[in-house]
Write an enzyme that holds these catalytic residues in place. Structure first.
Site, short mmCIF file in Angstrom:
data_model
loop_
_atom_site.label_atom_id
_atom_site.label_comp_id
_atom_site.label_asym_id
_atom_site.label_seq_id
_atom_site.Cartn_x
_atom_site.Cartn_y
_atom_site.Cartn_z
N THR A 313 0.84 -1.21 0.00
CA THR A 313 0.00 0.00 0.00
C THR A 313 0.87 1.25 0.00
OG1 THR A 313 -1.78 -1.15 1.18
CG2 THR A 313 -1.81 1.26 1.23
N TRP A 316 2.57 1.53 -3.39
CA TRP A 316 1.63 1.94 -4.44
C TRP A 316 1.58 3.46 -4.56
CZ3 TRP A 316 -2.74 4.97 -4.67
CH2 TRP A 316 -3.51 4.87 -5.82
N HIS A 317 1.70 4.14 -3.43
CA HIS A 317 1.57 5.59 -3.44
C HIS A 317 2.79 6.30 -4.00
CE1 HIS A 317 -1.90 4.84 -0.80
NE2 HIS A 317 -2.31 6.03 -1.20
N GLY A 318 3.94 5.65 -4.00
CA GLY A 318 5.10 6.32 -4.58
C GLY A 318 6.40 5.63 -4.26
N PHE A 467 0.43 9.73 -8.14
CA PHE A 467 0.47 8.34 -7.73
C PHE A 467 0.03 7.41 -8.86
CE2 PHE A 467 -0.80 10.68 -3.72
CZ PHE A 467 0.52 10.86 -3.35
#
Length: 467
Positions: A313, A316-318, A467
């Site tokens: 998680t 996934w954002h960066g 993102f």
């Protein structure tokens, strides 16, 4: 192209709506696909080929998985499709992060690729992954019409910043959806409210955050103002995009699932993640957590499952360690709640439970928005007056007075109070008619106000575009 731009609101969208509704149903998907290509090309002309390639991969391998369903080749084609899709995401989003860490750890001198991040790649890749996985599992029928699949993946209302719409959600609507004045009206209202949240609240809070980060007159109160402002900014920014996507979906006959459910009224971090970015949380639950065994495993494996999900998680954002720390932080807190603290929380008065959630979330978003962990720790310690930071000064007081109304609007708007009041008024037959008329006037007035801001303000993209 931004939803919050004059070119989208008064040129692109009206043209698409007119073309969509004057043409017969059999051409509506084509209108949406072509308009989505124009929409994406406007912002990412060179990476439109990448998106079309991923659509083609999912289409071909979906057909192959279905054709060889009763053979061992089914798994070969499935693994091949997943590998290609994840490789595309990995190269463009994580290659330089991996190279930088290899260089730092081993003293190497590998050149960075310096590839620009395609807008929305995380969102549309996860949508395609869900389609391929569901075809493999037999949850959905393979889509043999490439235009319908391409329309699903590229649909401009949710293409760039979600929500992550699963194929099963819109499978039927791609072939048979209904349109009505009520749907259109509800869609417009939802879109305009989302637009207003973005322009009038999120952008204003973003200005304050930028002022804080550039200021040399930081105080304890200013640190708290920044932490609260950014927490509200990211909520109003991202939920605004989801509102606009859902509204646009309704205009064109699609029903997208809700992505936010007033997360800041949560009484535990577990509840917060049931209310925040629902489409992403449910994606990781259904495609990672449950396949790993979910909570029907030993405690050691349960811990493994939780931390895999929250590591992913964060990633996934960066491609930054701050995102990984942010994700693992929530993994730790959710584990603590799951293994006993959650029961203790239930015995604590509601007000303190909500303060606990808001504080944890604020700290997490300070980490989330920092360039590195050193900056994050400096900001967090600044909340408590570290390094002799003064409590308050005239500069802080000036910005507090200037943004007080925005803070109040943000706090009220982050709760279901406005919605509850309107629903209560509509229960009365007489008041319902008055509220409906006032609602129309309110939406039109909002659109005029927002347009005035857009004409006057500079370019201001959505936070989740990166993102």
């Amino acid at each position: 192209m931004l939803f919050s731009s004059i070119s989208f609101l008064y040129y692109f969208l009206p043209c698409v709506i007119i073309a969509y509704f004057i043409l017969p149903f059999k051409l509506k998907n084509l209108v949406l696909f072509l308009s989505s290509m124009v929409f994406y090309f406007y912002g990412e002309p060179k990476y439109i080929i990448l998106m079309l390639a991923t659509i083609l991969v999912s289409y071909i391998f979906g057909l192959l998985i279905d054709k060889f369903r009763e053979t061992k080749l089914k798994k070969v084609f499935f693994v091949s499709a997943i590998t290609l899709l994840l490789a595309s995401l990995g190269v463009f989003k994580y290659s330089d992060f991996a190279i930088s860490n290899i260089n730092n750890i081993f003293g190497a001198n590998i050149n960075l690729l310096k590839l620009a991040l395609p807008i929305g790649i995380s969102f549309y890749t996860f949508q395609i992954l869900s389609y391929v996985i569901d075809v493999y599992w037999g949850k959905v029928k393979v889509q043999k019409n490439i235009l319908k699949l391409a329309t699903y993946v590229s649909l401009f209302p949710q293409l760039i910043a979600g929500p992550i719409v699963r194929y099963e959600t819109v499978e039927e609507e791609l072939s048979n959806r209904t349109h009505s004045f009520e749907k259109f009206s509800n869609g417009v209202t939802r879109f305009v409210i989302g637009l207003a949240k973005k322009i009038l609240i999120a952008n204003a809070l973003g200005e304050l955050c930028s002022i804080f980060l550039a200021s040399e007159e930081q105080t304890v109160v200013f640190y708290w103002m920044y932490g609260i402002a950014y927490s509200m900014q990211i909520y109003f920014d991202f939920s605004a995009y989801s509102d606009m996507a859902i509204g646009l979906g309704r205009i064109f006959g699609f029903t997208f699932l809700e992505n936010f459910d007033y997360p800041y009224i949560s009484k535990s971090i577990t509840e917060f993640w049931r209310r925040w970015h629902i489409s992403l949380g449910s994606w990781f639950r259904d495609y990672v957590y449950i396949p790993l065994g979910g909570n029907r495993v030993s405690k050691i494996k349960l811990l493994r499952n939780i931390f895999i999900v929250w590591f992913l998680t964060g990633m996934w954002h960066g491609a930054n360690w701050t995102f990984i720390v942010w994700g693992l932080m929530f993994g730790i807190i959710l584990t603590i709640e799951k293994f006993g603290f959650g029961k203790i929380l239930e015995k604590i008065p509601t007000i303190f439970r909500r303060i606990y959630v808001l504080f944890i979330v604020m700290i997490s978003f300070i980490i989330f928005n920092s360039e590195n962990m050193s900056d994050a720790l400096n900001t967090i310690t600044g909340l408590f007056g570290a390094n002799g930071t003064p409590l308050i000064n005239d500069v802080t007081m000036y910005y507090l007075r200037s943004y007080l109304v925005i803070f109040i609007l943000g706090i009220i708007g982050a709760t279901p109070i406005p919605k509850m009041i309107i629903q209560k008024l509509k229960q009365n037959t007489t008041l319902n008619k008055i509220v409906n008329i006032l609602e129309i006037i309110f939406v039109v007035a909002l659109l005029f106000i927002v347009t005035a801001y857009l004409v006057d303000n500079s370019y201001n993209p959505f936070l989740y575009f990166r993102f």
